[in-house]
Write a protein that holds these residues in place. Structure first.
Motif, PDB file in Angstrom:
ATOM      1  N   ALA A 105     -11.239   3.357 -14.573  1.00  0.00           N
ATOM      2  CA  ALA A 105     -10.206   4.047 -15.356  1.00  0.00           C
ATOM      3  C   ALA A 105      -9.078   3.120 -15.779  1.00  0.00           C
ATOM      4  N   ILE A 106      -8.578   2.280 -14.863  1.00  0.00           N
ATOM      5  CA  ILE A 106      -7.396   1.473 -15.195  1.00  0.00           C
ATOM      6  C   ILE A 106      -7.670  -0.019 -15.212  1.00  0.00           C
ATOM      7  N   GLY A 107      -8.850  -0.430 -14.777  1.00  0.00           N
ATOM      8  CA  GLY A 107      -9.213  -1.834 -14.839  1.00  0.00           C
ATOM      9  C   GLY A 107      -8.982  -2.586 -13.540  1.00  0.00           C
ATOM     10  N   LEU A 108      -9.716  -3.702 -13.391  1.00  0.00           N
ATOM     11  CA  LEU A 108      -9.636  -4.491 -12.167  1.00  0.00           C
ATOM     12  C   LEU A 108      -8.264  -5.132 -11.975  1.00  0.00           C
ATOM     13  N   ARG A 109      -7.645  -5.606 -13.059  1.00  0.00           N
ATOM     14  CA  ARG A 109      -6.348  -6.281 -12.903  1.00  0.00           C
ATOM     15  C   ARG A 109      -5.327  -5.364 -12.254  1.00  0.00           C
ATOM     16  N   GLN A 110      -5.216  -4.143 -12.763  1.00  0.00           N
ATOM     17  CA  GLN A 110      -4.227  -3.210 -12.217  1.00  0.00           C
ATOM     18  C   GLN A 110      -4.537  -2.858 -10.771  1.00  0.00           C
ATOM     19  N   VAL A 111      -5.824  -2.691 -10.462  1.00  0.00           N
ATOM     20  CA  VAL A 111      -6.210  -2.335  -9.091  1.00  0.00           C
ATOM     21  C   VAL A 111      -5.881  -3.476  -8.131  1.00  0.00           C
ATOM     22  N   LEU A 112      -6.214  -4.704  -8.507  1.00  0.00           N
ATOM     23  CA  LEU A 112      -5.965  -5.848  -7.629  1.00  0.00           C
ATOM     24  C   LEU A 112      -4.474  -6.093  -7.430  1.00  0.00           C
ATOM     25  N   ILE A 113      -3.704  -6.059  -8.502  1.00  0.00           N
ATOM     26  CA  ILE A 113      -2.267  -6.300  -8.377  1.00  0.00           C
ATOM     27  C   ILE A 113      -1.598  -5.188  -7.574  1.00  0.00           C
ATOM     28  N   THR A 114      -2.037  -3.941  -7.768  1.00  0.00           N
ATOM     29  CA  THR A 114      -1.505  -2.835  -6.964  1.00  0.00           C
ATOM     30  C   THR A 114      -1.817  -3.043  -5.489  1.00  0.00           C
ATOM     31  N   GLY A 115      -3.016  -3.548  -5.199  1.00  0.00           N
ATOM     32  CA  GLY A 115      -3.379  -3.819  -3.809  1.00  0.00           C
ATOM     33  C   GLY A 115      -2.458  -4.829  -3.163  1.00  0.00           C
ATOM     34  N   PHE A 116      -2.166  -5.907  -3.881  1.00  0.00           N
ATOM     35  CA  PHE A 116      -1.252  -6.914  -3.329  1.00  0.00           C
ATOM     36  C   PHE A 116       0.168  -6.367  -3.193  1.00  0.00           C
ATOM     37  N   MET A 117       0.579  -5.484  -4.098  1.00  0.00           N
ATOM     38  CA  MET A 117       1.905  -4.876  -3.975  1.00  0.00           C
ATOM     39  C   MET A 117       1.992  -4.002  -2.725  1.00  0.00           C
ATOM     40  N   LEU A 118       0.912  -3.305  -2.400  1.00  0.00           N
ATOM     41  CA  LEU A 118       0.888  -2.490  -1.185  1.00  0.00           C
ATOM     42  C   LEU A 118       0.959  -3.376   0.065  1.00  0.00           C
ATOM     43  N   LEU A 119       0.269  -4.517   0.028  1.00  0.00           N
ATOM     44  CA  LEU A 119       0.356  -5.453   1.152  1.00  0.00           C
ATOM     45  C   LEU A 119       1.777  -5.989   1.307  1.00  0.00           C
ATOM     46  N   LEU A 120       2.434  -6.233   0.174  1.00  0.00           N
ATOM     47  CA  LEU A 120       3.845  -6.643   0.225  1.00  0.00           C
ATOM     48  C   LEU A 120       4.711  -5.553   0.847  1.00  0.00           C
ATOM     49  N   GLY A 121       4.428  -4.296   0.491  1.00  0.00           N
ATOM     50  CA  GLY A 121       5.169  -3.189   1.077  1.00  0.00           C
ATOM     51  C   GLY A 121       4.986  -3.114   2.582  1.00  0.00           C
ATOM     52  N   ALA A 122       3.757  -3.368   3.042  1.00  0.00           N
ATOM     53  CA  ALA A 122       3.499  -3.377   4.489  1.00  0.00           C
ATOM     54  C   ALA A 122       4.315  -4.468   5.176  1.00  0.00           C
ATOM     55  N   ILE A 149      11.276  -2.936  14.520  1.00  0.00           N
ATOM     56  CA  ILE A 149      10.186  -2.927  15.496  1.00  0.00           C
ATOM     57  C   ILE A 149      10.227  -1.576  16.206  1.00  0.00           C
ATOM     58  N   SER A 150       9.600  -0.614  15.582  1.00  0.00           N
ATOM     59  CA  SER A 150       9.507   0.728  16.154  1.00  0.00           C
ATOM     60  C   SER A 150       8.124   1.273  15.851  1.00  0.00           C
ATOM     61  N   TYR A 151       7.732   2.283  16.604  1.00  0.00           N
ATOM     62  CA  TYR A 151       6.402   2.848  16.401  1.00  0.00           C
ATOM     63  C   TYR A 151       6.236   3.355  14.972  1.00  0.00           C
ATOM     64  N   HIS A 152       7.240   4.039  14.435  1.00  0.00           N
ATOM     65  CA  HIS A 152       7.122   4.622  13.098  1.00  0.00           C
ATOM     66  C   HIS A 152       7.044   3.534  12.024  1.00  0.00           C
ATOM     67  N   ALA A 153       7.811   2.457  12.176  1.00  0.00           N
ATOM     68  CA  ALA A 153       7.750   1.371  11.196  1.00  0.00           C
ATOM     69  C   ALA A 153       6.386   0.683  11.231  1.00  0.00           C
ATOM     70  N   VAL A 154       5.875   0.432  12.434  1.00  0.00           N
ATOM     71  CA  VAL A 154       4.551  -0.172  12.564  1.00  0.00           C
ATOM     72  C   VAL A 154       3.489   0.754  11.997  1.00  0.00           C
ATOM     73  N   PHE A 155       3.619   2.044  12.272  1.00  0.00           N
ATOM     74  CA  PHE A 155       2.666   3.047  11.802  1.00  0.00           C
ATOM     75  C   PHE A 155       2.592   3.046  10.269  1.00  0.00           C
ATOM     76  N   ILE A 156       3.752   3.090   9.608  1.00  0.00           N
ATOM     77  CA  ILE A 156       3.779   3.103   8.137  1.00  0.00           C
ATOM     78  C   ILE A 156       3.237   1.783   7.586  1.00  0.00           C
ATOM     79  N   GLY A 157       3.602   0.674   8.222  1.00  0.00           N
ATOM     80  CA  GLY A 157       3.092  -0.613   7.777  1.00  0.00           C
ATOM     81  C   GLY A 157       1.574  -0.684   7.861  1.00  0.00           C
ATOM     82  N   LEU A 158       0.995  -0.117   8.923  1.00  0.00           N
ATOM     83  CA  LEU A 158      -0.458  -0.113   9.067  1.00  0.00           C
ATOM     84  C   LEU A 158      -1.124   0.718   7.970  1.00  0.00           C
ATOM     85  N   ILE A 159      -0.501   1.815   7.572  1.00  0.00           N
ATOM     86  CA  ILE A 159      -1.052   2.615   6.475  1.00  0.00           C
ATOM     87  C   ILE A 159      -1.048   1.817   5.169  1.00  0.00           C
TER      88      ILE A 159
END
Length: 398
Positions: free
Chosen positions: A277-294, A302-312
């Motif tokens: 639907a949106i192409g490989l470029r958008q999917v790959l760059i979005t993936g790296f942006m999510l890793l940056l968010g983590a 350093i708390s359970y909730h922060a680690v939990f959200i980062g793992l998601i």
């Protein structure tokens, strides 16, 4: 007689590979849940606790390319079945290691598990053999989706078998590997690769390997996406399990890993369609942006909730760069070249995963959880740049 699936439908054999991948990832989830804990318990010092898990990934790295070449010569099913035998052996040796409190045998068990994983990691590429180009991303995505079942039953097996009356703690978790190996052998007896793929794999009219000079930026971007994403995910996942050991209960840690694994694999039901639907470029760059968010959440607290959200977030990001990287690779290599490039790709993935398995404990000791997350930021930006450069070049040529 082999029937051709109607347009838009995938062959039924792909769903057998999805189930085989579920068993593969169930073993991997059990391993990541218990390996550091058992290793720390049996090792002479806590700093050596992640050695067995690191050896597991070193074995994946060493045996991935040979496994790919064996598939080219003898066919995928034979090598997949041989891998299942190594999984059965890993379970038996692991059970003995825990009951006899042998750190050396534990290392051997995880090495055998790594050899199995080196074979099983090719399920996603076996799924695209003889498929038309427009169906390959969806096929890879469906096989990777086998991890959803692993996310549900892997932590459940680890928790339920961790402490069973009459058995040494964690010993039955390793015994479960043997059961998964036997189920995999059954699946391989039912699965049949496409006829033309069998002809290529058997060595009929072999095509010379692609010269090493034919690397190009698209292949580099594909491998960096898959391997770099795996490095970030594996390192943060393993280190998170060590961090959570000090801030929450084992059950809470297991739930966090379970949700993380679900975040890794549930999107696979849609990633293939999203690429269309949106192409490989958008999917790959979005993936790296999510890793940056983590990484950003990891640098905050350093708390359970922060680690939990980062793992998601790291799970979601990994899915997009891993599936997207695999899809990009299949687009850029021919069927005759596929075993060589798939072997190179997965060897580099395994190398990065090995670093991601060895480094969590020393990085945690030296730089802490926040410092480790900070180190992931430049890698994510590098991956984004490569993906942008790849598709920008393609647009200029068009």
């Amino acid at each position: 007689m082999t029937t051709t699936p109607s347009p838009g439908r995938l062959p039924w054999s792909i769903y057998l590979l999805t189930l085989a991948q579920a068993f593969n990832l169930t073993a991997a989830v059990i391993s990541v849940t218990i390996a550091a804990l058992v290793g720390t318990k049996l090792a002479a010092t806590a700093a050596l606790g992640t050695i067995p898990y690191g050896i597991q990934f070193a074995a994946v790295m060493l045996f991935t390319y040979p496994a790919s070449m064996l598939m080219r010569r003898h066919g995928r099913r034979i090598v997949f079945s041989l891998g299942a035998v190594f999984l059965i052996s890993a379970g038996l040796v692991g059970y003995i290691a825990v009951t006899q409190e042998s750190f050396l045998l534990l290392i051997v068990a995880h090495g055998l598990l790594g050899i199995y994983i080196a074979c099983a990691n090719f399920y996603r590429f076996a799924a695209v053999d003889d498929l038309p180009p427009e169906a390959k991303a969806r096929a890879i995505s469906w096989v990777v989706a086998g991890g959803v079942l692993a996310a549900i039953i892997g932590p459940a097996i680890a928790s339920s078998l961790r402490n069973v009356v009459g058995h040494t703690d964690f010993s039955l978790c390793y015994a479960a590997f043997s059961a998964l190996g036997m189920l995999t052998l059954l699946l391989m007896a039912l699965w049949t690769p496409p006829k033309t793929a069998r002809m290529h794999e058997a060595g009929a009219n072999p095509v010379p390997a692609v010269p090493s000079g034919q690397w190009n930026i698209a292949i580099v971007a594909a491998i960096v996406s898959s391997a770099g994403g795996y490095f970030v995910m594996n390192l943060l996942m393993v280190q998170a399990s060590l961090v959570m050991k000090n801030i929450c209960s084992f059950d809470a840690s297991s739930r966090a890993i379970q949700v993380h694994v679900l975040a890794m694999f549930v999107p696979s039901f849609f990633t293939g369609s999203l690429i269309g639907a949106i192409g490989l470029r958008q999917v790959l760059i979005t993936g790296f942006m999510l890793l940056l968010g983590a990484a950003g959440f990891g640098m905050m607290d350093i708390s359970y909730h922060a680690v939990f959200i980062g793992l998601i977030l790291v799970g979601l990001g990994w899915n997009l760069v891993y599936v997207g990287g695999g899809a990009l690779l299949t687009q850029k290599v021919s069927d005759q070249e596929r075993h060589r490039w798939q072997g190179i790709n997965d060897t580099l993935i395994a190398g990065c995963a090995t670093l991601g398995a060895f480094l969590p404990a020393p990085l945690l000791a030296g730089f802490g959880w926040m410092g480790t997350n900070m180190m992931m930021v430049p890698l994510c930006f590098a991956g984004m740049f490569l993906c942008w450069k790849t598709f920008a070049g393609a647009h200029r040529r068009a």
